[in-house]
Structure formats: C-alpha cells, structure tokens
Design a protein around this motif. Sequence first.
Motif, PDB file in Angstrom:
ATOM      1  N   VAL A   6       0.843  -1.214   0.000  1.00 49.36           N
ATOM      2  CA  VAL A   6       0.000   0.000   0.000  1.00 49.36           C
ATOM      3  C   VAL A   6       0.876   1.261   0.000  1.00 49.36           C
ATOM      4  O   VAL A   6       0.499   2.294  -0.555  1.00 49.36           O
ATOM      5  N   LEU A  60      -9.023  -1.578   0.528  1.00 51.44           N
ATOM      6  CA  LEU A  60      -7.971  -2.300  -0.191  1.00 51.44           C
ATOM      7  C   LEU A  60      -7.847  -3.749   0.283  1.00 51.44           C
ATOM      8  O   LEU A  60      -6.907  -4.444  -0.075  1.00 51.44           O
ATOM      9  N   TYR A 112      -4.653  -1.585  -6.260  1.00 49.60           N
ATOM     10  CA  TYR A 112      -4.856  -0.561  -5.220  1.00 49.60           C
ATOM     11  C   TYR A 112      -5.108   0.805  -5.869  1.00 49.60           C
ATOM     12  O   TYR A 112      -6.018   1.540  -5.485  1.00 49.60           O
TER      13      TYR A 112
END
Length: 340
Positions: free
Chosen positions: A22, A92, A139
């Motif tokens: 991320v 996510l 993402y």
Amino acid sequence: MTNSQKHILVIRLSAIGDVAMVVPVLQALTQQYPEVKITVLTRVFFNPFFRNLKNVSVFEADVKGKHKGVFGLYKLARQLNKNNRFYAIADLHSVLRSKVLKKFIRCKRFVSIDKGRKEKRLLTTGKLFKQLKKTHQRYADVFDALGFPLDLTQPTFPKKVTLNEKLLLILGEDSKKRIGIAPFAAHESKMYPLDLMERVIKTLSKDYKVILFGGGKKETEILDSFQNKYKNVINLAGKLSLNEELDVISNLDLMLSMDSGNAHLAAMLGIKVVTVWGVTHPYAGFAPFNQPDDNCLLADRNQYPKIPTSVYGNKFPEGYKQAAGSIAPETIINKIGSIL
C-alpha cells in the motif's frame, strides 16, 4: 481539516506484504494530491510502514482484541465516526470485516478492490498463463474510481536513514556492500531449500556483508548457525524493533527474499530486490514494486508445469514442495553480482 481537504479512510488490515504494498501507492497519492488527508486503518504493528508519508496517519484496528466480532467492529466504527468526516473509504482488503465496517461508518463513497479472484483461479488451475494486473495497480484502481487517478511510473522513495550507534555496533562500520537475506516465508513451498541457501550465503559472505532477517525461535536458531559458521554474516532475527529493521533495510544495497513480506518492505524503501519463487509466480500480481521482471528468479516450469499451484503457496501437488530448489545457487549469486 479545511473544507477543501478531502479525508479518505484506507482499509488494509493484513498481511505484512499486502500492507507494505500500500505504501508506494499512498506515496504517489499524497504527492499527486497534496490536499488529500489519509487515515490508514490497519494493525498497530504496521504503523512504522507509514512513517515517511505526509498527510497520512494510522488508526489502530485490534481485530483480535477489542474490535473482534461484529460488536467490536461496531465499536471501532463509532471511534472512527467520532472525530472524522470521511470524504470516501478505499477498501484495499475486501474481506468480511471491511464489508461489516462499511455498514457502520458514516460515509457514502465506498470503493472496494477488485482482487481478480476469477482470473487468479484460472491461473492456478492451469487454464491461463499470463501476467495479471499487479496488486499495486489494483490498489491504484480503487483511488481512480474515487476520482484520484494515479501515476505509479515515476516513484520517489525516502532517503536512507542515518543509522544510530546501536545499529552501527551490530552491523559494523566497514565499506563492504550490504546484502539483506530473508530466507523464510509463510509456507515452505515458497522457500528456497535451506541447504542451498547456505551455499548462497557462504559465497556472498566472501565479498559482501550479509545481513539475515527472520523471526521466531526456530528461524533465529537456523540464522544463528549461519552467523556462527561464516565471517561477514550478521543475524538480526529477534534483535530489533520493526522501526529499527526498516532503518537497516533502508541502508542495504540489495535484498534477497522469497515471495514474502521482506521483499515488499525493501521495495517500498526503494531498495533493489531479488526474489526467489517456488510454487507461486509473479503473474499473480505480487512481484515487489518497481523492480525489473528478471529480478524474479523462477522455479523450472518444465520440471514443475503446474506452477503457479496457488496464489499464496498454501496449495501444491505432491513433489512440488521443493520447487524453488530447481534454481541453482549460482543463478542467484550471479544475478546479485550483476546487479551490484
């Protein structure tokens, strides 16, 4: 928060590699949209991952303790609602927990990741063999759907950390290049056989400082045995906090890892990464960020034609457990030599 500042809640609770992936995406988001404020909902252990990001804070989800079950998630949502007005929620993770939370958090804009489960199933059952969309792009697609298209092609990374006295004492102050090696993974089928890894460590330690990463009693004992046998080999397992480990990783010249969390920790810090793959395959989308494709060293598919047998390495047919062993130690050593 000003009226123009949009506040996004980002949900990614686990696992270590997925949370680390991320980071480069949020780095791009905060650079390309400096007016956006981000709260990352994740486990407290992962807090250090986000230490270099502007306008990003971490909100702790204790899903095994006070936030366990539906009532725990309701309490978590109440805490989030209390001090925040979210412009949007970027899920996510897309698991049952995040879907339950969605019902309790006051926010109408909510986009979940498309994990590509169907095509991943085709990939692991031999009906398809091609590069699927990378997780970082999956993402980024969530933010695109929320009105924040991202360009991941020009990444920036934090400067390497100045090591404190404790870390310099452990690592030693010499001019040798530093190679991190993380030989373990969640499943043995993703690991390079340890007898072969020892040959890699033995050879590399002649020219480089080799720094070993791992955790837990059994792994620490194995890595200690390598440290005791070879000069220029240092075992960090069990000695440092996560913050300190990240400081060390930021000072590596290269990380050698399995398809596991350490590859993604090094990649998010802009370190060169070489990965060794067993029954999993980069086509599933989990290659480390911003690394050349040929830095992924793959098991021999002539010998093991059913690879990838699963996305996470938890399923494989008989005889496939040692698939990574079809990569010669010399292949790994030469690859590292050519990069450094």
